[in-house]
Enzyme design. Structure first.
Site, PDB file in Angstrom:
ATOM      1  N   LYS A 112       0.828  -1.210   0.000  1.00 25.97           N
ATOM      2  CA  LYS A 112       0.000   0.000   0.000  1.00 25.97           C
ATOM      3  C   LYS A 112       0.862   1.259   0.000  1.00 25.97           C
ATOM      4  CE  LYS A 112      -4.087  -2.023   2.001  1.00 25.97           C
ATOM      5  NZ  LYS A 112      -4.869  -2.230   3.205  1.00 25.97           N
ATOM      6  N   LYS A 197      -5.456 -10.223  -5.249  1.00 27.84           N
ATOM      7  CA  LYS A 197      -6.626 -10.457  -4.385  1.00 27.84           C
ATOM      8  C   LYS A 197      -7.796  -9.567  -4.787  1.00 27.84           C
ATOM      9  CE  LYS A 197      -7.381  -8.482  -0.381  1.00 27.84           C
ATOM     10  NZ  LYS A 197      -7.523  -8.033   1.000  1.00 27.84           N
ATOM     11  N   LYS A 200     -11.646  -4.775  -1.758  1.00 29.50           N
ATOM     12  CA  LYS A 200     -12.698  -3.782  -1.946  1.00 29.50           C
ATOM     13  C   LYS A 200     -12.179  -2.384  -2.236  1.00 29.50           C
ATOM     14  CE  LYS A 200     -13.988  -3.902   2.645  1.00 29.50           C
ATOM     15  NZ  LYS A 200     -12.732  -3.885   3.419  1.00 29.50           N
TER      16      LYS A 200
END
Ligand code: ADP
Length: 332
Positions: A112, A197, A200
């Site tokens: 991230k 993955k 969301k």
């Protein structure tokens, strides 16, 4: 009775990955066999650039979906993390036990942080430290088991390390928890990028099935899923990630085994069609219940209020115990 804790982050609309990897087991298994707490971990949504109004809306939606997925406030505790101060209170103590090096080794931080830098943004300090807050979420409740998808395995491992270290240094304070993962679909992959993955908060919308997607949208996304070169339907996550992902999703929906299912299909088309229908049927009752709950927001708010009161009572003694053990003077 065992204590179970887990949560979802309101950084986007909840996905099929959240449901198969975590939420479904919470409602069908965990809440009935353990004293369990399920939490909308809203503080974790502040670790990347966020819109305050959106986080509020998504937090309410996530709580509603947890109930729609079958969590029963009569048997488990459903609440919002920021309503219970003990999480942040304990997090600071655990920051005094964690090391800078171990935080920088967290895979999610590396991924991230690098995505944030690529976008030209700055990396919030909380993105580095949030696994400690997650450890606090878990340890505050004397949790034995943490049912999660396998992307969270490293964070639960860190939680265990911090619990053991704290107990060794300051005396036994925390239960050392362990992660549990579903047998199938512990990591549902993005339909358009089956090596990543299904997350969301990602940008690849067409590859993500959201729990509130209309049946026609679900069908379209699954029918357009990227499959692999070759014709045979084989279960091999390395060599055939796209097809294997569909087999896992179908197996998880139907309670089967992806390897056995591979033998049943002769074409990618029929596999996609059956997977799409299975997912539509899986989501139907959740969507129906969500609609009913949306008509009664006061009910959801009441559940969250009671849940927070219960959670506070459960966390308080452990967190107070940790404050004393680490050397802080109790208030007179
Ligand atoms: P995300 O933002 O990646 O959706 P969360 O932290 O809110 O993740 O995840 C909530 C739960 O859903 C966690 O237990 C996580 O492991 C699980 N989960 C998330 N994405 C997936 C996935 N693609 N496959 C399986 N489980 C998942």
């Amino acid at each position: 009775m065992k204590r179970v804790f887990s949560g979802v982050k309101p950084t986007g609309h909840l996905t099929l990955g959240n449901y198969l990897g975590a939420m479904r087991r919470w409602s069908t298994v965990d809440q009935h066999r353990a004293d369990s707490l399920f939490c909308v971990v809203d503080l974790h949504a502040l670790t990347v650039e966020h819109d305050p109004g959106r986080v509020r809306r998504l937090s309410h939606q996530a709580a509603t979906l947890l109930l729609a997925a079958g969590l029963d406030p009569q048997v488990c505790t459903v609440f919002v993390q920021s309503h219970v101060d003990e999480h942040a209170r304990l997090s600071y103590l655990l920051e005094c036990v964690a090391t800078d090096g171990e935080m920088r080794r967290m895979i999610q931080y590396k991924e991230k942080a690098s995505a944030e830098r690529d976008r030209g943004g700055s990396v919030r300090l909380s993105l580095l430290t949030y696994p400690v807050l997650m450890a606090a979420d878990i340890l505050a409740y004397g949790t034995d088991e943490v049912p999660v998808g396998d992307d969270q395995a490293q964070h639960v491992e860190l939680t265990r390390d911090l619990a053991v270290r704290f107990n060794q240094r300051y005396g036994h304070t925390f239960v050392v928890p362990r992660a549990t993962h579903p047998e199938v679909a512990a990591r549902v992959m993005n339909l358009q990028e089956p090596t990543s993955k299904m997350g969301k908060s990602d940008d690849v919308g067409p590859g993500i099935v959201y729990l509130l997607d209309e049946p026609a949208v679900v069908r379209k996304k699954i029918m357009r899923a990227v499959t692999d070169s070759g014709q045979d339907v084989e279960y091999d996550r390395e060599a055939r990630p796209g097809v294997s992902n569909l087999l896992e999703i179908l197996a998880a929906c139907e309670g089967g085994n992806p390897e056995a299912l591979a033998g049943v299909y002769e074409s990618y088309g029929s596999l996609k069609k059956d997977t799409a229908e299975a997912v539509v049927e899986l989501l139907r009752p959740v969507q129906q219940r969500h609609k009913e709950l949306c008509a009664d927001p006061a009910y959801v708010e009441g559940v969250l209020r009671d849940g927070a009161a219960r959670a506070r009572e459960m966390a308080r003694p452990t967190v107070d115990g940790a404050y004393r053990a680490i050397g802080l003077l109790p208030p007179a």
